[in-house]
Design a protein around this motif. Structure first.
Motif, PDB file in Angstrom:
ATOM      1  N   GLU A 166      10.195  -6.490   7.488  1.00 18.32           N
ATOM      2  CA  GLU A 166      11.130  -7.241   6.936  1.00 18.32           C
ATOM      3  C   GLU A 166      11.885  -8.444   7.399  1.00 18.32           C
ATOM      4  N   LYS A 170       4.208  -6.535   2.058  1.00 21.92           N
ATOM      5  CA  LYS A 170       5.002  -6.266   0.964  1.00 21.92           C
ATOM      6  C   LYS A 170       4.375  -4.793   0.149  1.00 21.92           C
ATOM      7  N   LEU A 179       5.974  -2.155   2.348  1.00 16.88           N
ATOM      8  CA  LEU A 179       7.655  -2.076   2.243  1.00 16.88           C
ATOM      9  C   LEU A 179       7.724  -1.452   0.788  1.00 16.88           C
TER      10      LEU A 179
END
Length: 563
Positions: free
Chosen positions: A281, A312, A315
């Motif tokens: 992040e 992404k 995540l």
């Protein structure tokens, strides 16, 4: 009435048993009143006993007269008495020759005298002993056969057990190999599914746009044709990807390379000690910051445009960490104030950054070789001294802008020296690099990519230990070494450096390797996740490229082809 319990020889007496059952006269009162009691299966009284005996066919025609004379000499009563006594003792009917000899020695009237045994008794006992002996001999023969068969069976079972153990070991080895293959195929399947989903989404998006254009009726025919062309190109790309997938599946034949890839994936699939999600992040935030600072594509460009999207997806929980094979990498062009230099900053983020240091080096063709080397070394030292856990690329950019003047020569040197070095680099350099281990797929990919970029030849040998050989023009080899040294290593050193002044001759004539490639020699598993190569094959490979002496420099022993 008492029964003897002796089994009859045949069933002849059963046919006449019914008519004599009630009043059958016993032929011998002595036997009828004895303790044994019961009746014996004898022929009917009207017929002579000798005619009902079996075995007349075994009597020699020359002896039939003498045998018949013996039967005629004895009365039927004596014959009946002897017959019953024989049957009672041996539990079977006598045969012709047997009965004729028994009549000659039988003394029926002395059965009650226990002080001595008659010849008939001795004969019967002898027959009993002989039959018992024969049974025992037959039993012993059967036991010997069984023992012999048992030894043979034990030997056969021992051989069969050894063969079965070998087969079990082979099957277990095959099972492990198949499990590794299955794991690799599942990982490839997941990656291919992601690629397929991405292509499917693009395809669906194109179809949606085409449908919207048709509904609005505001798009020209040329636009429609262009969309059809794009759609066809997408279909061709899908077909090409499908063919690539098929080709990849076909190339999975070599077991050692496949095992190596599987073990390498296992080494990269470990869970990092830091919070990798938090690290990624921060990386995404830093890339967004740099993108806003350098919006021009000529100033900032990503090495892999799909990497941010895959990160992404990780995540957001769409893919697992072991399937995250991309990392963030980019090139950033910095123009320090007060100079005409343009410094290209090449950076790649390991997944643990900023907890781990980034891999950063510079490109500056207009800077002298010595100053460029010193710039990379000082920048690397600056990065290593930064506190871990905080993003640092902005600090690196500021450091370059603040310190670039220390590495800039006079304008004349800047105008002449680099061109001269590039144009007149006449030294072929060959580095033999030793590393404690090379497991990371990212490092292995950078080793190959940088060698291709700098037009170097040689090879890299991943595993534990790791070996790298790079040859080419000395400036490019030096640049390659500084890039490698800037990565995170447990240990990496130069074991041997070879240099040759080739003048204006073609450098390819002096190379020992035709290209730069990653070699795999008989992968063997070690402790934990480690794996080792077959150094015997490495020695043979070095001998083929006129570098057999390097083996003793690396490992301190003379190489053998079957180490």
């Amino acid at each position: 009435m008492h029964r003897t319990g002796c089994p009859p020889v045949n069933a002849d007496h059963l046919y006449t048993f019914k008519q004599h059952m009630d009043n059958f006269p016993h032929p011998c009162p002595t036997v009828a009143n004895s303790i044994a009691g019961g009746t014996f299966p004898t022929p009917s009284p009207p017929q002579p006993i000798s005619q009902n005996l079996h075995g007349w066919a075994d009597v020699n025609p020359q002896n039939q007269a003498s045998v018949q004379a013996i039967f005629n000499h004895f009365s039927q009563e004596d014959q009946q008495h002897a017959y019953n006594h024989f049957f009672q003792k041996l539990h079977r009917a006598p045969k012709v020759l047997e009965f004729s000899r028994f009549l000659l020695i039988y003394e029926g009237n002395d059965l009650t005298d226990t002080s001595h045994k008659t010849l008939g008794q001795l004969y019967l006992e002898n027959e009993e002993f002989r039959e018992t002996l024969n049974r025992h001999l037959r039993s012993i023969g059967l036991l010997e056969q069984m023992l012999s068969s048992k030894d043979v069976m034990i030997q056969v079972l021992g051989q069969s057990s050894t063969a079965n153990i070998r087969k079990i070991n082979d099957l277990q080895t095959q099972k492990l190999n198949l499990q590794r293959i299955l794991c690799k195929v599942q990982q490839d399947k997941a990656q291919l599914q992601l690629d397929h989903n991405s292509l499917q989404q693009e395809h669906t998006q194109c179809l949606t746009e085409l449908e919207d254009e048709r509904k609005d009726k505001q798009v020209s025919q040329h636009r429609c044709q262009q969309l059809q062309t794009d759609n066809q190109a997408l279909q061709n790309e899908i077909t090409r990807q499908t063919e690539t997938i098929t080709d990849m599946q076909t190339k999975k034949g070599q077991l050692s390379s496949f095992v190596f890839m599987q073990m390498s994936l296992e080494m990269d699939g470990f869970q990092p000690g830091c919070d990798v999600e938090a690290m990624l992040e921060l990386q995404m935030s830093e890339v967004e910051m740099l993108t806003s600072m350098f919006p021009n594509k000529s100033e900032f460009s990503l090495d892999d445009p799909t990497a941010p999207q895959n990160i992404k997806s990780f995540l957001s929980g769409q893919i697992k960490y072991e399937y995250l094979h991309q990392r963030l990498g980019f090139s950033l062009r910095v123009h320090p104030e007060g100079t005409q230099l343009s410094v290209e900053l090449v950076c790649t983020f390991p997944h643990e950054y900023p907890q781990a240091a980034p891999n950063v080096f510079t490109r500056c063709p207009s800077m002298s070789k010595e100053n460029h080397r010193k710039l990379n070394e000082d920048m690397h030292e600056f990065i290593q001294n930064l506190d871990r856990g905080e993003i640092c690329m902005y600090s690196v950019i500021e450091w370059i802008q603040d310190n670039i003047d220390n590495y800039v020569q006079s304008s004349q040197e800047s105008d002449s020296t680099p061109d001269k070095e590039v144009q007149y680099d006449t030294v072929l350099s060959r580095l033999w690099i030793y590393s404690h281990h090379i497991f990371s797929k990212f490092k292995r990919r950078d080793i190959l990519d940088w060698a291709e970029e700098l037009k170097l030849t040689g090879f890299s040998l991943p595993g534990k230990p790791g070996v790298i050989c790079a040859e080419g023009y000395s400036r490019n080899v030096e640049d390659y070494w500084h890039r490698l040294r800037g990565m995170n290593w447990k240990r990496i050193v130069i074991r041997e450096k070879e240099e040759e002044d080739i003048g204006e001759d073609d450098i390819d004539k002096h190379r020992k390797f035709s290209k730069f490639e990653e070699k795999v020699f008989g992968v063997r598993g070690g402790k934990g996740r480690e794996y080792h190569m077959d150094f015997g094959q490495l020695h043979s490979y070095l001998e083929e490229h006129q570098s057999g002496h390097i083996f003793s420099i690396y490992f301190g022993v003379d190489g053998k082809n079957n180490l």
